[in-house]
Design a protein around this motif. Structure first.
Motif, short mmCIF file in Angstrom:
data_model
loop_
_atom_site.label_atom_id
_atom_site.label_comp_id
_atom_site.label_asym_id
_atom_site.label_seq_id
_atom_site.Cartn_x
_atom_site.Cartn_y
_atom_site.Cartn_z
N VAL A 1 0.85 -1.18 0.00
CA VAL A 1 0.00 0.00 0.00
C VAL A 1 0.90 1.23 0.00
O VAL A 1 1.89 1.28 0.73
N PRO A 2 0.55 2.25 -0.81
CA PRO A 2 1.34 3.48 -0.77
C PRO A 2 1.38 4.06 0.65
O PRO A 2 0.46 3.82 1.44
N ALA A 3 2.40 4.80 0.95
CA ALA A 3 2.53 5.42 2.27
C ALA A 3 1.31 6.30 2.54
O ALA A 3 0.76 6.91 1.62
N PHE A 4 0.91 6.36 3.80
CA PHE A 4 -0.28 7.13 4.13
C PHE A 4 -0.12 8.61 3.75
O PHE A 4 -1.08 9.28 3.44
N GLN A 5 1.12 9.10 3.73
CA GLN A 5 1.34 10.50 3.32
C GLN A 5 0.95 10.71 1.86
O GLN A 5 0.55 11.80 1.48
N ASP A 6 1.10 9.66 1.04
CA ASP A 6 0.73 9.75 -0.36
C ASP A 6 -0.78 9.66 -0.55
O ASP A 6 -1.34 10.29 -1.43
N LEU A 7 -1.44 8.87 0.28
CA LEU A 7 -2.88 8.67 0.15
C LEU A 7 -3.71 9.74 0.85
O LEU A 7 -4.81 10.05 0.42
N GLU A 8 -3.19 10.30 1.93
CA GLU A 8 -3.99 11.19 2.77
C GLU A 8 -4.44 12.47 2.07
O GLU A 8 -5.41 13.09 2.49
N VAL A 9 -3.78 12.84 1.00
CA VAL A 9 -4.15 14.08 0.31
C VAL A 9 -5.45 13.95 -0.48
O VAL A 9 -6.11 14.95 -0.74
N PHE A 10 -5.83 12.74 -0.83
CA PHE A 10 -6.98 12.54 -1.71
C PHE A 10 -8.35 12.67 -1.03
O PHE A 10 -9.20 13.40 -1.54
N PRO A 11 -8.64 11.97 0.08
CA PRO A 11 -10.00 12.03 0.63
C PRO A 11 -10.52 13.44 0.92
O PRO A 11 -11.69 13.73 0.58
N PRO A 12 -9.75 14.34 1.52
CA PRO A 12 -10.31 15.68 1.73
C PRO A 12 -10.68 16.38 0.41
O PRO A 12 -11.69 17.09 0.34
N GLU A 13 -9.89 16.14 -0.62
CA GLU A 13 -10.19 16.73 -1.92
C GLU A 13 -11.43 16.11 -2.55
O GLU A 13 -12.22 16.78 -3.20
N TRP A 14 -11.59 14.78 -2.36
CA TRP A 14 -12.80 14.12 -2.85
C TRP A 14 -14.03 14.68 -2.16
O TRP A 14 -15.04 14.95 -2.80
N CYS A 15 -13.95 14.86 -0.85
CA CYS A 15 -15.08 15.41 -0.10
C CYS A 15 -15.41 16.83 -0.57
O CYS A 15 -16.58 17.18 -0.73
N LYS A 16 -14.40 17.61 -0.78
CA LYS A 16 -14.60 18.99 -1.27
C LYS A 16 -15.29 18.96 -2.63
O LYS A 16 -16.24 19.72 -2.87
N ALA A 17 -14.83 18.09 -3.51
CA ALA A 17 -15.43 17.99 -4.85
C ALA A 17 -16.89 17.54 -4.75
O ALA A 17 -17.76 18.07 -5.47
N LEU A 18 -17.17 16.58 -3.89
CA LEU A 18 -18.55 16.13 -3.70
C LEU A 18 -19.42 17.26 -3.16
O LEU A 18 -20.56 17.44 -3.60
N ASP A 19 -18.90 18.01 -2.20
CA ASP A 19 -19.63 19.16 -1.65
C ASP A 19 -19.94 20.19 -2.73
O ASP A 19 -20.96 20.88 -2.66
N GLU A 20 -19.07 20.27 -3.72
CA GLU A 20 -19.28 21.21 -4.83
C GLU A 20 -20.19 20.65 -5.90
O GLU A 20 -20.45 21.31 -6.91
N GLY A 21 -20.68 19.41 -5.69
CA GLY A 21 -21.63 18.82 -6.62
C GLY A 21 -21.02 17.95 -7.72
O GLY A 21 -21.72 17.56 -8.65
#
Length: 138
Positions: free
Chosen positions: A63-83
């Motif tokens: 599995v990629p290091a958590f530092q590499d993965l952790e950037v994605f979920p907050p951005e996904w949530c932001k994009a979902l919030d934007e519709g």
């Protein structure tokens, strides 16, 4: 690599569940947490653990290091919030989970988005699940 992720996850869990005690010299009794309080879990810990447990084919060699993965979920949530949709995020949105020395197969990317949403913005999970079902990816 999976061992490293597990060790890092354990360290994060330990840090999240233990607190530094302090004594008070002002004579007031130290506040104690309520016995009924439910401890909250850091979304990164929840996400990292769920990714490790999912055993995605893309990460069979580690599995990629958590530092590499952790950037994605907050951005996904932001994009979902934007519709935006999951398809948009993994396409034109530029939020496909990939790094300089690791990648994710499309089917695994859909699952990874769902795992991230469940950890970081669970109110969006039903909509993501519905979209993935409509795409035939869930």
């Amino acid at each position: 690599m999976r061992h490293t992720t597990t060790v890092l996850l354990a360290a994060l869990l330990l840090a999240a569940t233990t607190g530094c005690g302090s004594s008070s010299d002002d004579g007031k009794p130290e506040a104690k947490p309520s016995a009924s309080a439910t401890p909250s879990v850091d979304p990164l810990v929840k996400f990292t653990k769920s990714v490790d447990e999912a055993q995605l084919e893309s990460y069979a060699t580690g599995v990629p290091a958590f530092q590499d993965l952790e950037v994605f979920p907050p951005e996904w949530c932001k994009a979902l919030d934007e519709g935006h949709s999951v398809e948009w995020m993994l396409g034109d949105g530029g939020l496909y989970p990939i790094g300089q020395d690791w990648g994710t197969k499309k089917a695994d990317a859909y699952q990874l988005v769902l795992l991230g949403v469940r950890a970081y913005c669970p109110k969006q999970a039903a909509a993501v699940t519905d979209e993935l079902k409509a795409l035939g990816e869930y």
